[in-house]
Design a protein around this motif. Structure first.
Motif, short mmCIF file in Angstrom:
data_model
loop_
_atom_site.label_atom_id
_atom_site.label_comp_id
_atom_site.label_asym_id
_atom_site.label_seq_id
_atom_site.Cartn_x
_atom_site.Cartn_y
_atom_site.Cartn_z
N ASP A 1 0.82 -1.21 0.00
CA ASP A 1 0.00 0.00 0.00
C ASP A 1 0.86 1.27 0.00
OD1 ASP A 1 -2.35 -1.48 0.01
OD2 ASP A 1 -2.56 -1.43 2.19
N VAL A 2 1.89 1.29 0.82
CA VAL A 2 2.78 2.45 0.86
C VAL A 2 3.52 2.59 -0.47
CG1 VAL A 2 4.79 3.50 1.99
CG2 VAL A 2 3.05 2.35 3.37
N PHE A 3 3.99 1.46 -1.00
CA PHE A 3 4.73 1.48 -2.26
C PHE A 3 3.86 2.01 -3.40
CE2 PHE A 3 7.22 -0.46 -5.74
CZ PHE A 3 8.48 -0.06 -5.35
N THR A 4 2.61 1.59 -3.46
CA THR A 4 1.69 2.07 -4.49
C THR A 4 1.46 3.57 -4.34
OG1 THR A 4 0.61 -0.09 -4.63
CG2 THR A 4 -0.65 1.81 -5.42
N PHE A 5 1.28 4.04 -3.12
CA PHE A 5 1.05 5.45 -2.85
C PHE A 5 2.26 6.28 -3.28
CE2 PHE A 5 0.21 9.26 -0.43
CZ PHE A 5 -1.17 9.31 -0.29
N ILE A 6 3.45 5.82 -2.93
CA ILE A 6 4.67 6.53 -3.30
C ILE A 6 4.85 6.55 -4.82
CG2 ILE A 6 7.21 6.43 -3.21
CD1 ILE A 6 6.90 5.53 -0.25
N THR A 7 4.51 5.44 -5.47
CA THR A 7 4.61 5.38 -6.93
C THR A 7 3.71 6.42 -7.58
OG1 THR A 7 5.20 3.04 -6.87
CG2 THR A 7 4.35 3.89 -8.97
N GLU A 8 2.50 6.57 -7.07
CA GLU A 8 1.58 7.57 -7.63
C GLU A 8 2.12 8.99 -7.43
OE1 GLU A 8 -0.91 7.06 -9.76
OE2 GLU A 8 -0.18 5.01 -9.59
N LEU A 9 2.72 9.24 -6.28
CA LEU A 9 3.34 10.54 -6.04
C LEU A 9 4.48 10.77 -7.04
CD1 LEU A 9 3.77 13.15 -4.40
CD2 LEU A 9 5.19 11.80 -2.84
N MET A 10 5.32 9.77 -7.23
CA MET A 10 6.43 9.89 -8.18
C MET A 10 5.90 10.13 -9.60
SD MET A 10 9.12 9.56 -6.22
CE MET A 10 10.51 9.21 -7.24
N LEU B 1 -1.66 21.70 7.07
CA LEU B 1 -1.94 20.30 6.76
C LEU B 1 -3.09 20.24 5.76
CD1 LEU B 1 -1.37 17.29 7.39
CD2 LEU B 1 -3.13 17.45 9.16
N ILE B 2 -2.85 19.61 4.60
CA ILE B 2 -3.90 19.52 3.58
C ILE B 2 -4.34 18.09 3.31
CG2 ILE B 2 -3.43 21.73 2.45
CD1 ILE B 2 -1.71 20.31 0.42
N GLU B 3 -3.58 17.12 3.82
CA GLU B 3 -3.99 15.73 3.63
C GLU B 3 -3.23 14.85 4.61
OE1 GLU B 3 -3.67 12.26 0.19
OE2 GLU B 3 -3.22 14.32 -0.35
N GLU B 4 -3.89 13.80 5.07
CA GLU B 4 -3.21 12.77 5.84
C GLU B 4 -3.79 11.43 5.44
OE1 GLU B 4 -4.80 11.84 10.06
OE2 GLU B 4 -4.85 14.02 9.87
N HIS B 5 -2.94 10.43 5.47
CA HIS B 5 -3.38 9.08 5.12
C HIS B 5 -2.64 8.11 6.03
CE1 HIS B 5 -4.97 5.97 2.43
NE2 HIS B 5 -3.85 5.32 2.73
N ARG B 6 -3.40 7.24 6.68
CA ARG B 6 -2.82 6.24 7.56
C ARG B 6 -2.83 4.89 6.87
NH1 ARG B 6 -5.15 8.01 13.43
NH2 ARG B 6 -4.97 10.23 13.02
N PHE B 7 -1.71 4.22 6.94
CA PHE B 7 -1.57 2.89 6.36
C PHE B 7 -1.64 1.84 7.46
CE2 PHE B 7 0.54 5.82 3.51
CZ PHE B 7 0.07 5.43 2.26
#
Length: 185
Positions: free
Chosen positions: A31-40, A167-173
């Motif tokens: 889940d973290v890896f997918t999130f980071i990939t989308e940011l990249m 703070l404009i967004e937070e996401h908990r994994f």
């Protein structure tokens, strides 16, 4: 105008490296890896110092990483598609495509990059990001806070620069990692 985003993994006590200078304390789950990939993928250009560039260049120079899974292939594709600018006075030449070398960080040049870019820019590495923050160039911070206290070295955020944040967004994994996205006021 596209944004300059500082993206970083950091320990709960604010470090990017453990006491030995390693990054391996933050292996992302899917889940973290997918999130980071989308940011990249959201950025068209990455700005790196030499050490961060050399750490991430393996996503192009070592095809076995992309071959590990669909997730790693997706990340490698996103990383390779972006332009890279490496700021280093010691690197002789880049080892990846779409990469240019700059000897010194010049805030005016980065401001010009932002003004002409089609997509956001990402700055990686705490030392280069500190220079960009001090120069007032960073628009957002995308921090991935890991549930670990490192007592390490190389703080993720500069210790001599003030920046007021919203703070404009937070996401908990599920793994305990928290993504915090801040706008720099």
């Amino acid at each position: 105008m596209p944004k300059l985003i500082y993206a970083s993994n950091m320990s709960l006590d604010g470090y990017t490296e453990d006491e030995h200078g390693a990054f391996d304390w933050a292996p992302p789950d899917d889940d973290v890896f997918t999130f980071i990939t989308e940011l990249m993928r959201s950025a068209g250009t990455y700005l790196y110092g030499r050490r961060m560039y050399e750490t991430l260049a393996v996503w192009e120079t070592d095809p076995s990483l992309a071959a590990q899974s669909d997730l790693t292939a997706d990340y490698a594709g996103a990383w390779q598609a972006a332009d890279k600018i490496v700021y280093s006075s010691t690197l002789t030449s880049p080892t990846t495509a779409n990469t240019r070398l700059e000897r010194h960080f010049d805030p005016a040049t980065v401001h010009g990059l932002k003004a002409t870019a089609d997509k956001d820019l990402l700055v990686g590495g705490p030392n280069l990001a500190a220079q960009a923050l001090t120069a007032g160039l960073v628009d957002e911070l995308a921090l991935f806070v890991w549930p670990i206290i490192l007592g390490g070295r190389n703080p993720a955020l500069p210790t001599d620069t003030r920046a007021d944040l919203e703070l404009i967004e937070e996401h908990r994994f599920g793994s305990g990692v928290v993504h915090l996205r801040y706008h720099v006021r």
